[in-house]
Every structure is written in structure tokens, then in C-alpha cells.
Design a protein around this motif. Structure first.
Motif, PDB file in Angstrom:
ATOM      1  N   LEU A   1     -94.611 -29.231 -17.385  1.00  0.00           N
ATOM      2  CA  LEU A   1     -95.020 -29.949 -16.435  1.00  0.00           C
ATOM      3  C   LEU A   1     -93.761 -30.610 -15.797  1.00  0.00           C
ATOM      4  O   LEU A   1     -92.970 -31.091 -16.595  1.00  0.00           O
ATOM      5  CB  LEU A   1     -96.142 -30.823 -16.457  1.00  0.00           C
ATOM      6  CG  LEU A   1     -97.466 -30.291 -16.755  1.00  0.00           C
ATOM      7  CD1 LEU A   1     -98.542 -31.443 -16.927  1.00  0.00           C
ATOM      8  CD2 LEU A   1     -97.954 -29.488 -15.341  1.00  0.00           C
TER       9      LEU A   1
ATOM     10  N   THR B   1     -91.993 -33.623 -13.034  1.00  0.00           N
ATOM     11  CA  THR B   1     -92.408 -34.261 -11.749  1.00  0.00           C
ATOM     12  C   THR B   1     -91.150 -34.036 -10.398  1.00  0.00           C
ATOM     13  O   THR B   1     -90.042 -34.111 -11.071  1.00  0.00           O
ATOM     14  CB  THR B   1     -92.041 -35.847 -12.373  1.00  0.00           C
ATOM     15  OG1 THR B   1     -90.805 -36.037 -12.939  1.00  0.00           O
ATOM     16  CG2 THR B   1     -93.092 -36.193 -13.194  1.00  0.00           C
TER      17      THR B   1
ATOM     18  N   THR C   1     -99.025 -36.833 -13.480  1.00  0.00           N
ATOM     19  CA  THR C   1     -98.240 -35.693 -14.182  1.00  0.00           C
ATOM     20  C   THR C   1     -97.916 -35.952 -15.642  1.00  0.00           C
ATOM     21  O   THR C   1     -98.025 -35.371 -16.424  1.00  0.00           O
ATOM     22  CB  THR C   1     -97.183 -35.210 -13.246  1.00  0.00           C
ATOM     23  OG1 THR C   1     -97.847 -34.740 -11.936  1.00  0.00           O
ATOM     24  CG2 THR C   1     -96.653 -34.061 -14.031  1.00  0.00           C
TER      25      THR C   1
END
Length: 390
Positions: free
Chosen positions: A297, A299, A324
Motif C-alpha cells: 500500500l 499513501t 491506509t
């Protein structure tokens, strides 16, 4: 022994003629070029470029030719503003990833590299085998390529949306077999929005997404990069409208999936609460993990103007970033804090230099140089976290 020499001569001549005949490109609805498992098609009603097989919108697929349109009644010959193979094209009048209005090519099973050259179009995507492969190619004569495994003896491809209301056109297609294996090479799949996606021409666009510039920081002998990001995308759209479907069709153990969303999810028009955003992202994370891929993941970076009075850049609370970060911890997946890392870089170069990395008059979207810096930061952090390929 003269008769023996004559027989040998005839056998050699027959073999030579057969080999040459199979390698030549011929037009007028005959066999396509297939030298060393390479095929080159020039679409439209105009002149056919040397080395290509000409294909008109009226050319139906036949087993004898081994190529052609599945439903030629839904095709149209059109002009195009480029030169060479890009001077004309065919238009897909009916479209959609599940459409049967495809261009079909018989191929032996294996892994292929497919290069597409579009005609005149504002925004088009390329689909094959029922899923997207290239997202939102923009501008006349746009060119891109992708890998695809063929497992059923035939490639089925079409040009589709893109953007509704525009013409979905194809000027040229080149197909090259690169392996007898029917799986893609190790792949880094990227999901995201307009700060991540590709802009065309890929090698010279003014605007850039960091996913577009990412291959420059990847060991391409280890990985190919498939950027499936698109402008305006949000989590629900990425999951439900075909991009995640395309990734899940091919992703496998050894692949990476980098997912960065949130900017458009915070836009009221997309009607996504932060709790909904987090659960949609969780669903995609778990689906990719279930395929054996390494999930990462990320940001999103902040705006160019996110400097405080002390000239420190900070945007930690933007774009549902907190969710997130929490999701990465809850699902035990890698996290690239591009938001914080880019802020540290922007602080180091200052407000004026940071503005030069964004599009003129636009504090959200990076230009090509800005996208390259973001791609560098992402790759560097993944290398720091011990992932190979950078």
C-alpha cells in the motif's frame, strides 16, 4: 547417381520454398506474416506498409487465414493523422471488455509481447481475452505494449473505452512470441489515480504519473511493470469497473501489487466514506494476497502548496491516509509512506523548487520530472524494505 542429386535438389528446393513462403507477409486476405513467431498488421483501407499484413474492416476471421475480425459488420475503416502505419485505422463501432467484436489471431500457446498503435482517439483502452490490458491511451497515434499468455490457441483483442463518446481506433498491431511458457514474467502491478497513471506519448509527455516513470527504477530483467492506474479513479471504481479484474486474472506468486488511492475517494461526488474506503481497499488487498502476490500500500503525496509557515511540507492528514496506514498494519502488508517521504523531499528542496515539479497552475498533479522523483522515492523505499528488483 544423377537421379539422386536431382531428388536432393528437389527436396531442398521444396523445403526452401516452404520456409520462405511461411515467412513472407502477403496482402489481399492471405496468410499473415509469421516469421519466427512474429506478426505485423496494418489496419485500414489505405496503403499497406512494407513488412505488414494489410487488414480492412471488412476482413472476417477465417481459419484459412488465421486472422480477421469476429464481427466485421461492427468495424469501420477510418483515416488517421499519422504517417506510415498510423495514416489509417479501423474503428470498433461496438466495444466493451466482454464484446465479441474482436480482432482474432491464431497463435501457438505461449507468452507474447503485443504492441498497439492507435489511430485518432481522445482516450481509449485496449482489452484482450475479456479484460483490460492498457488503460486510457490518449492522443492520436498513441503507442504502448503489454505481455499476454495465450492458452487457447488464439488472441482476441479490441480497442474500447477509455472515454465514452470517442472513437476507439487501431492503426497497427505487432505480436511477438517471447516464450513457450503460458504465464507472464514476474510483474509489478500498480493501481492508482491521475498522480500514478500513464500519459502519452510515454517517452515524452509533459505530465507524468509516478507509475509511468517507475520502470526507470526497476530491474527490468527481473520485472515488467503493468501500470493499471487511471485518471479520476477511486477505490470502488478500481475494484468494480475492470482494473482489479484484469490484475487478478494474471497476478501470481512472485508478483508485486502496489495500490495507492484515496485522493478521489475524498471527493464528495464519489460518495465514499473513510470507513467504506478502508473496507474496499481491504477487499482488494486480500484478493491479491490470496493469489500469492506481495501487496504494497502507498499513501499519496500532498499538494505542492502544503508548506507551513516554517517552510516544512506536511500532508499527513490528507486523502484518507490514516486508514491506509492502519490497513497495512492490520493486513500485514508492506507500506510505502510516499506522503511522508515526499514531504521530506519537498521540505529539503523548498517551496519554489517543489512547484517546478508540478504542472503549471496545478498544485496536485506532478509533471514528468515530479513523477520521476516520486517513482524514485517509491523504488528506494521498497529496496530499503528488502524487496528485490530495484
Amino acid at each position: 547417381m544423377k537421379w539422386l542429386k536431382s531428388v536432393r535438389y528437389l527436396l531442398c528446393l521444396t523445403l526452401f520454398t516452404s520456409l520462405i513462403g511461411g515467412a513472407l507477409a502477403v496482402n489481399g486476405g492471405q496468410v499473415a506474416e509469421a516469421a519466427a513467431n512474429e506478426y505485423k498488421f496494418d489496419f485500414g483501407a489505405g496503403a499497406v506498409e512494407n513488412g505488414y499484413t494489410g487488414v480492412s474492416a471488412t476482413d472476417a476471421y477465417t481459419t484459412a487465414k488465421g486472422y480477421g475480425f469476429n464481427t466485421p459488420a461492427n468495424m469501420r475503416n477510418v483515416t488517421a493523422s499519422g504517417t506510415g502505419v498510423a495514416s489509417d485505422a479501423v474503428q470498433f463501432v461496438t466495444f466493451g471488455t466482454k464484446s465479441t467484436n474482436t480482432f482474432n489471431v491464431d497463435l501457438s500457446n505461449g507468452l507474447y509481447e503485443v504492441k498497439v498503435v492507435l489511430g485518432n482517439t481522445a482516450r481509449s483502452s485496449v482489452a484482450a481475452e475479456g479484460v483490460y490490458h492498457i488503460i486510457n491511451m490518449t492522443g492520436n497515434g498513441a503507442t504502448d505494449q503489454f505481455q499476454i499468455p495465450v492458452t487457447d490457441g488464439q488472441l482476441n483483442l479490441l480497442v474500447t473505452e477509455g472515454k465514452e463518446g470517442t472513437a476507439f481506433t487501431l492503426s497497427a498491431l505487432e505480436i511477438r512470441k517471447i516464450s513457450n511458457q503460458t504465464v507472464t514474467n514476474r510483474t509489478i502491478y500498480i493501481g492508482g489515480d491521475s498522480t500514478v497513471c500513464n500519459y502519452y506519448p510515454l517517452g515524452s509527455s509533459v505530465q507524468g504519473g509516478w507509475g509511468q516513470l517507475f520502470p526507470s527504477y526497476v530491474n527490468t530483467s527481473t520485472f515488467q511493470v503493468r501500470n493499471m492506474a487511471s485518471s479520476g479513479q477511486f477505490a470502488r471504481g478500481f475494484r468494480d469497473d475492470g482494473q482489479m479484474e484484469a490484475i487478478l486474472k494474471y497476478i501470481k506468486p512472485g508478483d508485486y501489487f502496489i495500490l495507492q488511492l484515496g485522493i478521489n475517494d475524498t471527493n464528495a461526488k464519489n460518495n465514499t466514506t473513510e470507513a467504506e474506503f478502508k473496507e474496499i481497499m481491504r477487499d482488494m488487498v486480500r484478493q491479491a494476497k490470496n493469489k500469492g502476490a506481495t501487496v504494497i500500500l502507498s499513501t499519496p503525496q500532498g499538494r505542492a502548496t502544503d508548506f507551513n509557515s516554517a517552510n516544512v511540507h506536511t500532508a499527513e492528514n490528507r486523502w484518507y491516509n490514516a486508514s491506509t496506514r492502519a490497513l497495512a498494519q492490520e493486513e500485514s502488508v508492506k507500506l510505502v509512506e510516499l506522503n511522508k517521504l515526499s514531504s521530506a523531499y519537498f521540505t529539503s528542496i523548498g517551496p519554489a523548487a517543489t512547484l517546478t515539479l508540478y504542472m503549471t497552475g496545478d498544485t496536485l498533479h506532478p509533471n514528468r520530472d515530479g513523477a520521476a522523483q516520486l517513482a524514485r522515492i517509491v523504488a528506494s523505499d521498497l529496496r530499503r524494505q528488502g524487496l528485490d528488483g530495484f
